[in-house]
Design an enzyme around this catalytic site. Structure first.
Site, PDB file in Angstrom:
ATOM      1  N   CYS A  90       0.864  -1.176   0.000  1.00 58.11           N
ATOM      2  CA  CYS A  90       0.000   0.000   0.000  1.00 58.11           C
ATOM      3  C   CYS A  90       0.905   1.231   0.000  1.00 58.11           C
ATOM      4  O   CYS A  90       1.746   1.385   0.910  1.00 58.11           O
ATOM      5  CB  CYS A  90      -0.865  -0.026   1.257  1.00 58.11           C
ATOM      6  SG  CYS A  90      -1.883   1.446   1.491  1.00 58.11           S
ATOM      7  N   CYS A 203      -1.038   3.614  -6.651  1.00 55.76           N
ATOM      8  CA  CYS A 203      -1.845   3.034  -5.565  1.00 55.76           C
ATOM      9  C   CYS A 203      -2.053   1.580  -5.968  1.00 55.76           C
ATOM     10  O   CYS A 203      -2.339   1.305  -7.147  1.00 55.76           O
ATOM     11  CB  CYS A 203      -3.175   3.772  -5.468  1.00 55.76           C
ATOM     12  SG  CYS A 203      -4.390   2.950  -4.411  1.00 55.76           S
TER      13      CYS A 203
HETATM   14  N1  DGL Z   1      -3.832   0.393  -1.946  1.00 55.48           N
HETATM   15  C1  DGL Z   1      -3.655   1.589  -1.161  1.00 55.48           C
HETATM   16  C2  DGL Z   1      -2.482   2.393  -1.711  1.00 55.48           C
HETATM   17  O1  DGL Z   1      -1.651   1.820  -2.396  1.00 55.48           O
HETATM   18  C3  DGL Z   1      -4.994   2.241  -1.089  1.00 55.48           C
HETATM   19  C4  DGL Z   1      -5.099   3.399  -0.273  1.00 55.48           C
HETATM   20  C5  DGL Z   1      -6.402   3.655   0.396  1.00 55.48           C
HETATM   21  O2  DGL Z   1      -6.868   2.813   1.175  1.00 55.48           O
HETATM   22  O3  DGL Z   1      -6.892   4.776   0.213  1.00 55.48           O
HETATM   23  O4  DGL Z   1      -2.314   3.567  -1.456  1.00 55.48           O
END
Ligand code: DGL
Length: 288
Positions: A90, A203
Site C-alpha cells: 500500500c 496506488c
Molecule cells: N492500496 C492503497 C495504496 O496503495 C490504497 C489506499 C487507500 O486505502 O486509500 O495507497
C-alpha cells in the site's frame, strides 16, 4: 563470552528454517492483491498471508498518525503469524509507516511501496508524466523525494492526480457504467492533451483497472504508457529472500499452499471479489 541475545539474532537471521515461513502482505483493502499476483508468479514456491484492513479502508484520506497506527497494528499481526518478510503493499501506508515499522522490527525485512515515478521519468519523451495516487501518497515524503531527486533534475513535469472515489470503485468491482469510470476516461484524454506520455499507477488498487485504461487508450488512440510498481517489488522481495537465505526450498507446484487472506471486516461480496481478482483456480483460505 558473547551475549546470548546477539548469538540468537545471528542464528535467527541465517537459519534456513525461515525458508518455510510465509511472506506477509498488507493493504487497507484488496488493492495489495495486485502486488501478490506479481509475487505469486515470480515466487510460486512461497506461502503468503494477506491482511486487508477492510474495516478502515480507505487510508488515503486519513491523517498521517492514523495511517501509521493502523499500519503498525497490521504489521504486528503479520509478525505474530511468523512472517519472514513483510510487504506493505500500500503506497499510502508505506508513506507514513515504513520507517516506524522498520524501527519496530529491525531484524525483519520490510518492503514498502512508492509510485514507480523513477522509471517513468527515465522513459518519458515529452518530459511530462502524471501520477495517480491517494492524497496521502501524493503528500508523503517518499514520493516527493523522488520528485525532488529524480524528476526535477531531469526537467520532468509531474502532474499529481487524486480521485477519492477510485479506491471504493475498485473495492466495489469497478463497474464500467459509472460516473467514476467516465471521469477516468475523461482524465486520460486530458492528460494526453497536455502532453503526458506516462501514467504512473501510484496506488496498489489501480493496476486492477489497468486493462480498462489500456482499452480506452487504444480506442482513443492516445500516446500514453502505463507503469506500476508490482514487478519491481517482486524482484526486490526475491533479492531480499536470497541474500537473507530465506527463499522457500520447494519448487513443486503440487505442494503449493493456499493464499491465506485475513480481513478485519467481511461483507457479502468480499470473498467473491478476492477470488475474482486472484483467479478462479487459486486456492484461498479466508480468515476473519
Ligand atoms: N492500496 C492503497 C495504496 O496503495 C490504497 C489506499 C487507500 O486505502 O486509500 O495507497
Amino acid at each position: 563470552m558473547q551475549n546470548s541475545s546477539a548469538q540468537f539474532k545471528l542464528v535467527d537471521l541465517n537459519a534456513n528454517n525461515k525458508s518455510s515461513a510465509p511472506i506477509g502482505l498488507f493493504d487497507s483493502g484488496i488493492g495489495g492483491l495486485s502486488v501478490y499476483l506479481h509475487l505469486a508468479q515470480q515466487l510460486p514456491a512461497e506461502r503468503y498471508i494477506y491482511y486487508a484492513d477492510t474495516l478502515n479502508v480507505p487510508y488515503g484520506t486519513r491523517d498521517s498518525k492514523d495511517i501509521e497506527a493502523l499500519t503498525l497494528n497490521a504489521i504486528d499481526w503479520l509478525y505474530q503469524q511468523g512472517c519472514k518478510l513483510i510487504v506493505i503493499a500500500c503506497n499510502s501506508a508505506s508513506a507514513y509507516a515504513l520507517e516506524a515499522a522498520r524501527y519496530r522490527y529491525p531484524n525483519l525485512p520490510i518492503v514498502g511501496l512508492v509510485p514507480a515515478l523513477k522509471p517513468a521519468v527515465l522513459a518519458t519523451q515529452t518530459g511530462h508524466v502524471a501520477v495517480l495516487a491517494t492524497k496521502a501518497t501524493l503528500e508523503g515524503t517518499l514520493l516527493n523525494q523522488v520528485i525532488t531527486e529524480i524528476a526535477a533534475p531531469n526537467n520532468t513535469t509531474v502532474t499529481k492526480y487524486f480521485d477519492p472515489l477510485l479506491v471504493p470503485w475498485v473495492e466495489d468491482g469497478m463497474p464500467e457504467h459509472s460516473a467514476t469510470a467516465d471521469t477516468l476516461r475523461q482524465r486520460i484524454r486530458e492528460f494526453a492533451s497536455v502532453g503526458v506520455d506516462y501514467l504512473v499507477l501510484g496506488c496498489t488498487h489501480y493496476p486492477f483497472f489497468k486493462d480498462f485504461l489500456l482499452r480506452e487508450i487504444k480506442e482513443q488512440q492516445l500516446p500514453i504508457q502505463i507503469v506500476d510498481s508490482g514487478q519491481a517489488i517482486a524482484a526486490r522481495v526475491q533479492h531480499l529472500l536470497v541474500v537473507n537465505k530465506m527463499l522457500a526450498l520447494s519448487h513443486n507446484p503440487e505442494l503449493s499452499q493456499p493464499l491465506v487472506f485475513y480481513a478485519s471486516k467481511y461483507n457479502d461480496n468480499l470473498s467473491r471479489r478476492v477470488q475474482q481478482l486472484v483467479g478462479a483456480s487459486a486456492e484461498i483460505e479466508m480468515l476473519g
